[in-house]
Design an enzyme around this catalytic site. Structure first.
Site, PDB file in Angstrom:
ATOM      1  N   LYS A  13       1.115  -1.247  -0.016  1.00  0.00           N
ATOM      2  CA  LYS A  13       0.006   0.036  -0.006  1.00  0.00           C
ATOM      3  C   LYS A  13       0.668   1.304  -0.190  1.00  0.00           C
ATOM      4  CE  LYS A  13      -2.430  -1.327   3.712  1.00  0.00           C
ATOM      5  NZ  LYS A  13      -1.482  -1.759   4.540  1.00  0.00           N
ATOM      6  N   ARG A  88      -9.339   0.914   9.567  1.00  0.00           N
ATOM      7  CA  ARG A  88      -8.604  -0.041   9.252  1.00  0.00           C
ATOM      8  C   ARG A  88     -10.022  -1.088  10.447  1.00  0.00           C
ATOM      9  NH1 ARG A  88      -3.063   1.291   9.078  1.00  0.00           N
ATOM     10  NH2 ARG A  88      -1.867  -1.382   9.308  1.00  0.00           N
ATOM     11  N   ARG A 127      12.275  -5.155   4.803  1.00  0.00           N
ATOM     12  CA  ARG A 127      12.018  -4.204   3.800  1.00  0.00           C
ATOM     13  C   ARG A 127      13.081  -2.941   4.809  1.00  0.00           C
ATOM     14  NH1 ARG A 127       5.112  -2.767   4.257  1.00  0.00           N
ATOM     15  NH2 ARG A 127       4.864  -2.529   6.930  1.00  0.00           N
ATOM     16  N   ARG A 161      11.392  -0.496  11.014  1.00  0.00           N
ATOM     17  CA  ARG A 161      10.581  -0.457  11.369  1.00  0.00           C
ATOM     18  C   ARG A 161      10.498  -1.174  12.954  1.00  0.00           C
ATOM     19  NH1 ARG A 161       5.090   0.071   8.876  1.00  0.00           N
ATOM     20  NH2 ARG A 161       4.087  -0.711  10.242  1.00  0.00           N
ATOM     21  N   ARG A 172      -0.190  -8.798  13.565  1.00  0.00           N
ATOM     22  CA  ARG A 172      -0.475  -7.729  12.669  1.00  0.00           C
ATOM     23  C   ARG A 172      -1.485  -8.386  11.650  1.00  0.00           C
ATOM     24  NH1 ARG A 172       4.926  -4.398  10.785  1.00  0.00           N
ATOM     25  NH2 ARG A 172       3.233  -3.400   9.225  1.00  0.00           N
TER      26      ARG A 172
HETATM   27  P1  AMP Z   1       1.299   0.541   8.630  1.00  0.00           P
HETATM   28  O1  AMP Z   1       2.319   1.396   8.768  1.00  0.00           O
HETATM   29  O2  AMP Z   1      -0.028   1.448   8.600  1.00  0.00           O
HETATM   30  O3  AMP Z   1       1.926  -0.558   9.057  1.00  0.00           O
HETATM   31  O4  AMP Z   1       1.186   1.518  10.365  1.00  0.00           O
HETATM   32  C1  AMP Z   1       1.368   0.420  11.683  1.00  0.00           C
HETATM   33  C2  AMP Z   1       0.694   0.491  13.049  1.00  0.00           C
HETATM   34  O5  AMP Z   1       0.373   1.645  13.204  1.00  0.00           O
HETATM   35  C3  AMP Z   1      -0.367  -0.351  12.976  1.00  0.00           C
HETATM   36  O6  AMP Z   1      -0.048  -1.566  13.129  1.00  0.00           O
HETATM   37  C4  AMP Z   1      -0.802  -0.260  13.966  1.00  0.00           C
HETATM   38  O7  AMP Z   1      -0.892  -0.183  15.507  1.00  0.00           O
HETATM   39  C5  AMP Z   1      -1.154   1.876  13.842  1.00  0.00           C
HETATM   40  N1  AMP Z   1      -1.836   2.020  13.237  1.00  0.00           N
HETATM   41  C6  AMP Z   1      -1.411   2.969  11.426  1.00  0.00           C
HETATM   42  N2  AMP Z   1      -3.057   3.506  11.531  1.00  0.00           N
HETATM   43  C7  AMP Z   1      -4.136   2.722  12.177  1.00  0.00           C
HETATM   44  C8  AMP Z   1      -5.577   3.002  12.104  1.00  0.00           C
HETATM   45  N3  AMP Z   1      -6.085   3.613  10.984  1.00  0.00           N
HETATM   46  N4  AMP Z   1      -6.542   2.369  13.189  1.00  0.00           N
HETATM   47  C9  AMP Z   1      -5.427   2.166  13.960  1.00  0.00           C
HETATM   48  N5  AMP Z   1      -3.873   1.668  14.621  1.00  0.00           N
HETATM   49  C10 AMP Z   1      -3.591   1.585  13.369  1.00  0.00           C
END
Ligand code: AMP
Length: 216
Positions: A13, A88, A127, A161, A172
């Site tokens: 994404k 989400r 990554r 990360r 996740r």
């Molecule tokens: P991402 O970078 O999109 O993989 O997000 C990393 C982490 O941020 C996720 O595993 C969640 O802990 C948190 N996170 C990001 N976006 C959301 C969301 N819309 N709702 C809840 N947690 C989020």
């Protein structure tokens, strides 16, 4: 144009959102990036979010809705944006609909990037990102042209990360199935959902997304 990118962690994404940002001048709104910036800045939200993110769980709907409501009210969102990582949960999807009604915004398309989940742990754990400009790379699939130097900005510092390790990735993925995948039928019923094959190469996925946008 407003586009929502859906798919499990590691589906691509963020990579696709960055490419769309370049091609169409749409702003990429990554809630994960916003939370990581809040952590780096030491804000109250960042402090609350860090432990949750490190465990691979989801930050509360209230916090996320507040963050995204503030962000889409900024001027640079007036001509369209790409949501990467939001909504989400079903509650976030419903809150987004209410915000859009208030602002007169409309979702153009919801693109689900589908992937074979066996590939995800390898994809995610390899990554890394340029610490200067944020360009994403991968040990196996997308190395910088010259090792140790960012193709985009020439930066030489890279970060990984903390939640990109095998155990957290599995948690996740579990959260994705439990909380996020149930949103897909919601958008399918509205006639907005399109799927692209995320197992194709990065450019091939980008072409599929372009086709979706042309047909929208
Ligand atoms: P991402 O970078 O999109 O993989 O997000 C990393 C982490 O941020 C996720 O595993 C969640 O802990 C948190 N996170 C990001 N976006 C959301 C969301 N819309 N709702 C809840 N947690 C989020």
């Amino acid at each position: 144009m407003i586009l929502i990118l859906m798919g499990p962690p590691g589906a691509g994404k963020g990579t696709q959102a960055r490419m769309l940002e370049e091609r169409h001048g749409l702003v990429q709104l990554s809630t994960g990036d916003m939370l990581r910036a809040a952590i780096a800045a030491g804000t109250e939200i960042g402090k609350q979010a860090k432990a949750v993110m490190d465990r691979g769980e989801l930050v509360s709907d209230d916090i996320m809705v507040e963050i995204i409501a503030a962000r889409i009210s900024e001027d640079d969102c007036a001509n369209g944006f790409i949501l990467d990582g939001f909504p989400r949960t079903p509650a976030q999807a419903e809150a987004l609909d209410r915000m859009f009604v208030d602002k007169g915004f409309e979702i153009g398309s919801v693109v689900e990037i589908t992937v074979n989940e066996d590939a995800l742990v390898e994809r995610i754990s390899g990554r890394f990102t340029c610490a200067h400009c944020g360009e994403g790379y991968h040990d196996a699939f997308k190395r910088p042209k010259t090792d140790g130097i960012c193709d985009m900005c020439g930066g030489t510092d890279f970060t990984r990360r903390p939640d990109d390790n095998a155990e957290t990735v599995r948690r996740r993925l579990g959260e994705y199935h439990r909380q996020t995948a149930p949103i897909l039928p919601y958008y399918r019923d509205k006639g907005l959902l399109r799927q692209v094959d995320g197992m194709a190469g990065i450019d091939a996925v980008a072409r599929q997304i372009e086709e979706v946008l042309e047909a929208a």
